[in-house]
Write a protein that holds these residues in place. Structure first.
Motif, PDB file in Angstrom:
ATOM      1  N   PHE A  43       0.831  -1.206   0.000  1.00  0.00           N
ATOM      2  CA  PHE A  43       0.000   0.000   0.000  1.00  0.00           C
ATOM      3  C   PHE A  43       0.862   1.251   0.000  1.00  0.00           C
ATOM      4  O   PHE A  43       0.576   2.224  -0.711  1.00  0.00           O
ATOM      5  CB  PHE A  43      -0.927  -0.011   1.217  1.00  0.00           C
ATOM      6  CG  PHE A  43      -1.888   1.149   1.244  1.00  0.00           C
ATOM      7  CD1 PHE A  43      -3.028   1.150   0.457  1.00  0.00           C
ATOM      8  CD2 PHE A  43      -1.643   2.248   2.061  1.00  0.00           C
ATOM      9  CE1 PHE A  43      -3.910   2.220   0.475  1.00  0.00           C
ATOM     10  CE2 PHE A  43      -2.516   3.323   2.081  1.00  0.00           C
ATOM     11  CZ  PHE A  43      -3.656   3.313   1.288  1.00  0.00           C
ATOM     12  N   VAL A  44       1.926   1.247   0.814  1.00  0.00           N
ATOM     13  CA  VAL A  44       2.818   2.401   0.864  1.00  0.00           C
ATOM     14  C   VAL A  44       3.505   2.600  -0.482  1.00  0.00           C
ATOM     15  O   VAL A  44       3.658   3.735  -0.959  1.00  0.00           O
ATOM     16  CB  VAL A  44       3.863   2.226   1.984  1.00  0.00           C
ATOM     17  CG1 VAL A  44       4.932   3.312   1.899  1.00  0.00           C
ATOM     18  CG2 VAL A  44       3.196   2.265   3.344  1.00  0.00           C
ATOM     19  N   ALA A  45       3.922   1.514  -1.103  1.00  0.00           N
ATOM     20  CA  ALA A  45       4.592   1.602  -2.404  1.00  0.00           C
ATOM     21  C   ALA A  45       3.660   2.156  -3.489  1.00  0.00           C
ATOM     22  O   ALA A  45       4.083   2.939  -4.349  1.00  0.00           O
ATOM     23  CB  ALA A  45       5.113   0.229  -2.816  1.00  0.00           C
ATOM     24  N   ASP A  46       2.379   1.783  -3.442  1.00  0.00           N
ATOM     25  CA  ASP A  46       1.424   2.199  -4.478  1.00  0.00           C
ATOM     26  C   ASP A  46       0.762   3.541  -4.176  1.00  0.00           C
ATOM     27  O   ASP A  46       0.361   4.257  -5.104  1.00  0.00           O
ATOM     28  CB  ASP A  46       0.336   1.133  -4.644  1.00  0.00           C
ATOM     29  CG  ASP A  46       0.884  -0.176  -5.164  1.00  0.00           C
ATOM     30  OD1 ASP A  46       1.970  -0.165  -5.785  1.00  0.00           O
ATOM     31  OD2 ASP A  46       0.242  -1.228  -4.939  1.00  0.00           O
ATOM     32  N   HIS A  47       0.637   3.870  -2.889  1.00  0.00           N
ATOM     33  CA  HIS A  47      -0.083   5.098  -2.505  1.00  0.00           C
ATOM     34  C   HIS A  47       0.689   5.803  -1.384  1.00  0.00           C
ATOM     35  O   HIS A  47       0.170   5.973  -0.274  1.00  0.00           O
ATOM     36  CB  HIS A  47      -1.504   4.762  -2.043  1.00  0.00           C
ATOM     37  CG  HIS A  47      -2.264   3.870  -2.970  1.00  0.00           C
ATOM     38  ND1 HIS A  47      -2.856   4.326  -4.131  1.00  0.00           N
ATOM     39  CD2 HIS A  47      -2.513   2.538  -2.921  1.00  0.00           C
ATOM     40  CE1 HIS A  47      -3.457   3.325  -4.748  1.00  0.00           C
ATOM     41  NE2 HIS A  47      -3.264   2.225  -4.037  1.00  0.00           N
ATOM     42  N   TYR A  48       1.886   6.227  -1.694  1.00  0.00           N
ATOM     43  CA  TYR A  48       2.787   6.735  -0.656  1.00  0.00           C
ATOM     44  C   TYR A  48       2.200   7.935   0.090  1.00  0.00           C
ATOM     45  O   TYR A  48       2.136   7.937   1.325  1.00  0.00           O
ATOM     46  CB  TYR A  48       4.134   7.119  -1.268  1.00  0.00           C
ATOM     47  CG  TYR A  48       5.153   7.548  -0.234  1.00  0.00           C
ATOM     48  CD1 TYR A  48       5.912   6.604   0.451  1.00  0.00           C
ATOM     49  CD2 TYR A  48       5.351   8.896   0.051  1.00  0.00           C
ATOM     50  CE1 TYR A  48       6.848   6.988   1.403  1.00  0.00           C
ATOM     51  CE2 TYR A  48       6.277   9.295   0.992  1.00  0.00           C
ATOM     52  CZ  TYR A  48       7.028   8.337   1.666  1.00  0.00           C
ATOM     53  OH  TYR A  48       7.939   8.730   2.615  1.00  0.00           O
ATOM     54  N   LEU A  49       1.769   8.953  -0.625  1.00  0.00           N
ATOM     55  CA  LEU A  49       1.259  10.167   0.024  1.00  0.00           C
ATOM     56  C   LEU A  49      -0.021   9.886   0.809  1.00  0.00           C
ATOM     57  O   LEU A  49      -0.219  10.437   1.900  1.00  0.00           O
ATOM     58  CB  LEU A  49       1.015  11.261  -1.018  1.00  0.00           C
ATOM     59  CG  LEU A  49       2.273  11.829  -1.686  1.00  0.00           C
ATOM     60  CD1 LEU A  49       1.890  12.903  -2.704  1.00  0.00           C
ATOM     61  CD2 LEU A  49       3.228  12.413  -0.639  1.00  0.00           C
ATOM     62  N   THR A  50      -0.887   9.043   0.243  1.00  0.00           N
ATOM     63  CA  THR A  50      -2.112   8.680   0.956  1.00  0.00           C
ATOM     64  C   THR A  50      -1.786   7.939   2.244  1.00  0.00           C
ATOM     65  O   THR A  50      -2.377   8.204   3.305  1.00  0.00           O
ATOM     66  CB  THR A  50      -3.012   7.804   0.067  1.00  0.00           C
ATOM     67  OG1 THR A  50      -3.350   8.520  -1.115  1.00  0.00           O
ATOM     68  CG2 THR A  50      -4.290   7.414   0.810  1.00  0.00           C
ATOM     69  N   ALA A  51      -0.847   7.006   2.170  1.00  0.00           N
ATOM     70  CA  ALA A  51      -0.439   6.246   3.349  1.00  0.00           C
ATOM     71  C   ALA A  51       0.158   7.167   4.404  1.00  0.00           C
ATOM     72  O   ALA A  51      -0.128   7.030   5.595  1.00  0.00           O
ATOM     73  CB  ALA A  51       0.567   5.166   2.952  1.00  0.00           C
TER      74      ALA A  51
END
Length: 252
Positions: A43-51
């Motif tokens: 999740f962090v790799a795909d949505h870093y800013l959101t995470a």
């Protein structure tokens, strides 16, 4: 007027109660972190800013609602985002959450409590206000004091908001970055624990566990370092008392 003052306090208490009512504390464990390692990293790799934004908000809310698990969350932040980014975001987020609970406690309970306590609380209030920043730095630096207690106690002692924010922000920097840095090495620990657990199950044993506790990161050496920093923060207060002391040992 009283109802308006008490509503924010009720909301925070409801968040605290709901956290345990819905059994959400099971997610603030090393086992839960280990079980969800792959999905969290993905999740962090795909949505870093959101995470990162979710981490910021969840940390602030957990601090404001006095939900336990700050050390685990900080270590997890270091694990997911790196120690520098996690440390910075955590300091700002924790300061925001602590400030919110400070304002709620001060508005709902601070002034009524000070009026009711009267002369008993006054000397402590005066002393704390005079050296509030040094006392706050000491309380923030030494991990022996519960974070939630240090968040609300100054609200009952009339500490100015600006002093509280500065003392909180500066005081939590060392501990936050230490635990965020420890989080950067957590992945190897998780993988090792997972392998040991898998080997244990393969052997046919029935008592296989993952016994690692985040609290074990708080080693005696780390505690001594925090206490030393806390004592340094108190030096101005100690020196002031020594300077004002009379030869017979009483204060001027």
């Amino acid at each position: 007027m009283f109802v308006k003052r008490i509503i924010p306090l009720v909301v925070l208490l409801a968040l605290f109660a709901g956290f345990f009512w819905f059994d959400l504390d099971r997610y603030l464990t090393f086992q839960a972190l280990s079980d969800h390692r792959d999905s969290l990293l993905a999740f962090v790799a795909d949505h870093y800013l959101t995470a990162l934004a979710l981490y910021f908000v969840l940390y602030a809310v957990s601090v404001a609602a006095s939900i336990p698990g700050g050390v685990l969350m900080t270590v997890t932040g270091g694990f997911l985002f790196g120690w520098w980014i996690a440390g910075l975001v955590t300091v700002v987020s924790a300061t925001l959450g602590a400030t919110l609970v400070f304002l709620v406690a001060e508005t709902a309970l601070g002034e009524p409590l000070r009026r009711k306590a009267g002369p008993w609380l006054r000397p402590l209030e005066v002393g704390f206000q005079k050296n509030a920043l040094n006392y706050l730095l000491f309380l923030r630096l030494v991990p022996a004091f519960p974070f939630w207690l240090v968040n609300i106690a100054p609200a009952f002692l009339g500490v100015p908001l600006r002093t509280y924010v500065v003392g909180t922000f500066v005081g939590i920097i060392p501990g936050t970055f230490v635990f965020a840095f420890l989080g950067t090495g957590l992945d190897s620990v998780i993988l090792e624990q997972q392998q040991r657990y898998a080997d244990c199950l393969t052997s046919g044993a029935t008592d296989c566990t993952r016994a690692f506790q985040i609290s074990s990161l708080l080693t005696p050496e780390v505690i001594v370092a925090f206490v030393a920093l806390g004592l340094i923060a108190l030096l101005p207060v100690i020196l002031d008392k020594i300077r004002r002391a009379k030869p017979d040992g009483t204060l001027r």
